[in-house]
Design a protein around this motif. Structure first.
Motif, PDB file in Angstrom:
ATOM      1  N   ILE A  10      -5.996   9.788  -2.699  1.00 24.88           N
ATOM      2  CA  ILE A  10      -6.512  11.131  -2.416  1.00 24.88           C
ATOM      3  C   ILE A  10      -5.354  12.113  -2.218  1.00 24.88           C
ATOM      4  N   ILE A  11      -4.331  11.703  -1.454  1.00 26.30           N
ATOM      5  CA  ILE A  11      -3.204  12.593  -1.161  1.00 26.30           C
ATOM      6  C   ILE A  11      -2.432  12.920  -2.436  1.00 26.30           C
ATOM      7  N   LYS A  12      -2.182  11.931  -3.265  1.00 29.38           N
ATOM      8  CA  LYS A  12      -1.468  12.170  -4.521  1.00 29.38           C
ATOM      9  C   LYS A  12      -2.243  13.121  -5.414  1.00 29.38           C
ATOM     10  N   LEU A 264       2.408   7.932   2.878  1.00 28.80           N
ATOM     11  CA  LEU A 264       1.666   9.181   2.733  1.00 28.80           C
ATOM     12  C   LEU A 264       0.448   9.255   3.662  1.00 28.80           C
ATOM     13  N   TRP A 265      -0.195   8.128   3.884  1.00 30.15           N
ATOM     14  CA  TRP A 265      -1.432   8.111   4.665  1.00 30.15           C
ATOM     15  C   TRP A 265      -1.196   8.461   6.138  1.00 30.15           C
ATOM     16  N   LYS A 266       0.047   8.468   6.598  1.00 29.90           N
ATOM     17  CA  LYS A 266       0.362   8.660   8.013  1.00 29.90           C
ATOM     18  C   LYS A 266       0.354  10.128   8.451  1.00 29.90           C
ATOM     19  N   PHE A 267       0.166  11.069   7.526  1.00 29.33           N
ATOM     20  CA  PHE A 267       0.437  12.472   7.834  1.00 29.33           C
ATOM     21  C   PHE A 267      -0.813  13.349   7.861  1.00 29.33           C
ATOM     22  N   GLU A 268      -1.944  12.789   8.247  1.00 30.57           N
ATOM     23  CA  GLU A 268      -3.130  13.632   8.405  1.00 30.57           C
ATOM     24  C   GLU A 268      -2.826  14.757   9.388  1.00 30.57           C
ATOM     25  N   ASP A 270      -0.737  17.050   8.833  1.00 32.32           N
ATOM     26  CA  ASP A 270       0.628  17.508   8.576  1.00 32.32           C
ATOM     27  C   ASP A 270       0.835  17.564   7.060  1.00 32.32           C
ATOM     28  N   GLY A 271       0.123  18.482   6.428  1.00 32.03           N
ATOM     29  CA  GLY A 271       0.155  18.614   4.969  1.00 32.03           C
ATOM     30  C   GLY A 271      -1.223  18.539   4.342  1.00 32.03           C
ATOM     31  N   TYR A 272      -2.151  17.921   5.038  1.00 32.44           N
ATOM     32  CA  TYR A 272      -3.517  17.805   4.524  1.00 32.44           C
ATOM     33  C   TYR A 272      -4.458  17.477   5.683  1.00 32.44           C
TER      34      TYR A 272
END
Length: 391
Positions: A10-12, A264-268, A270-272
């Motif tokens: 999802i983030i990508k 990437l999944w750690k940054f809810e 903080d960017g998304y």
């Protein structure tokens, strides 16, 4: 697919959308008859097929934290008594004395071990067991063991309590909640601090739910609150059965282009950001300041809903100043949802209620809205052989 893998995908995709000026798309646009928002007969079919047959959230665990705690709630004309048991479990009972149908308690919440009917003084334990019939010898029958309170199937997990408002239901609630509950459990809400709730009122339940399902309206409806932080009309959708998971990229998301994929999944936040929606009545927004769990209750008529906004924080407040700051944040978020979403929804209701617009149209960019309306059609039609729509 593991949750971390789903997050990463999802983030990508969100970063690709931001770079390319795209968003997640459905295959085509979709039209829904306007009467589905205004017709009392269709509304009654929805209530019967969805809200009284599927698991719905009836409370957050924090509302009844201690043994003996209870709360009452009216749900589609069904008066509920939700109680905390000595073993830590919760029960969802009908708040109706089994003698003559009297409301057992008028209190909205409290702590009791025994509930005594105000009409003829029959008494019930907090687990629904009939304890005693007043003046049983004169009544002619003891009734204990035969007239316990009606109990609804329920499941409590992740700080949320779900029930099926059909006492004879055999629905496997945990299976229904599926992967979305797996995701929520990871957040650990059950151990968070409860800040409180606020109640707002809006239009038909689908008008309210439609608003949670897309970010197409951010720029026009939230120009000073959401849009400065989050891209309008850029979304990425995922689903767990009928439940929807939506990713919204913040305007700084591209700082994660060089973040290792496995991180990437750690940054809810903080960017998304994500919105998690349990079909048919829950929307969860985890923000860095506070988390909002919206509990949507349709009715009492087709053109109305009541929404309870619950607010959680990972830690208890350090002092009175911090507690007050959280209350102010709760009021601010309540005002955003009420004034910038629900008040617009009431205008939508008036427009559709006039009866001259035959349908509403969902764009390819409103993919989650299309998805949910397919599920509504699936359940209301009652066709068990129909293929389940997927994102």
């Amino acid at each position: 697919m593991e949750l971390a893998e789903r997050y990463t995908k999802i983030i990508k995709r969100m970063m690709e959308h931001v770079e390319n000026g795209t968003t997640d798309w459905a295959e085509s646009t979709m039209r829904v008859d306007s009467s589905q928002y205004t017709d009392p007969a269709f509304y009654e079919k929805e209530v019967a097929a969805i809200f009284k047959k599927l698991p719905v959230m009836v409370a957050v665990s924090h509302e009844i934290p201690e043994t003996g705690d209870f709360l009452t709630r009216d749900y589609q004309g069904v008066p509920l008594l939700i109680t905390r048991q000595a073993d830590g479990s919760a029960k969802v009972l009908m708040n109706v004395c089994t003698h003559r149908g009297m409301t057992l308690t008028q209190a909205e919440s409290g702590n009791k071990r025994v509930f005594t009917c105000p009409y003829h003084a029959w008494s019930f334990s907090g687990d629904g067991t009939l304890r005693g019939v007043a003046e049983a010898p004169k009544f002619g029958e003891d009734c204990r063991g035969d007239r316990d309170l009606v109990e609804f199937p329920s499941h409590e997990e992740g700080g949320l309590l779900f029930a099926v408002l059909d006492p004879d239901s055999t629905v496997d609630i945990r299976s229904y909640l599926g992967g979305m509950m797996d995701d929520v459990v990871q957040k650990g809400f059950k151990d968070w601090s409860y800040v409180g709730n606020r109640v707002i009122h809006g239009a038909n339940w689908k008008i309210a739910y439609d608003g949670y399902l897309e970010g197409y309206h951010f720029k026009a409806a939230h120009p000073e609150t959401i849009e400065p932080r989050t891209f309008s009309n850029i979304m990425e959708f995922d689903a767990h059965g009928p439940h929807v998971f939506i990713g919204f990229p913040q305007k700084g998301i591209l700082k994660h282009k060089d973040t290792p994929e496995e991180d990437l999944w750690k940054f809810e936040n903080d960017g998304y950001d994500y919105i998690r929606l349990f079909f048919p009545n829950v929307s969860i927004f985890v923000a860095p300041e506070i988390t909002q769990v919206a509990q949507l209750i349709p009715g009492p008529t087709v053109d109305q809903n009541t929404t309870i906004l619950h607010f959680l924080h990972p830690e208890p407040p350090a002092d009175e100043a911090e507690a007050q700051a959280r209350v102010e944040m709760v009021d601010w978020l309540r005002d955003v949802v009420d004034k910038e979403d629900y008040q617009l929804g009431l205008q939508v209701q008036r427009g559709l209620q006039a009866g001259h617009q035959k349908d509403v149209i969902f764009g390819r960019n409103e993919r989650a809205n299309q998805y949910v309306h397919k599920w509504i059609k699936y359940y209301v039609n009652g066709d068990e052989s129909a293929p389940e729509p997927t994102l």
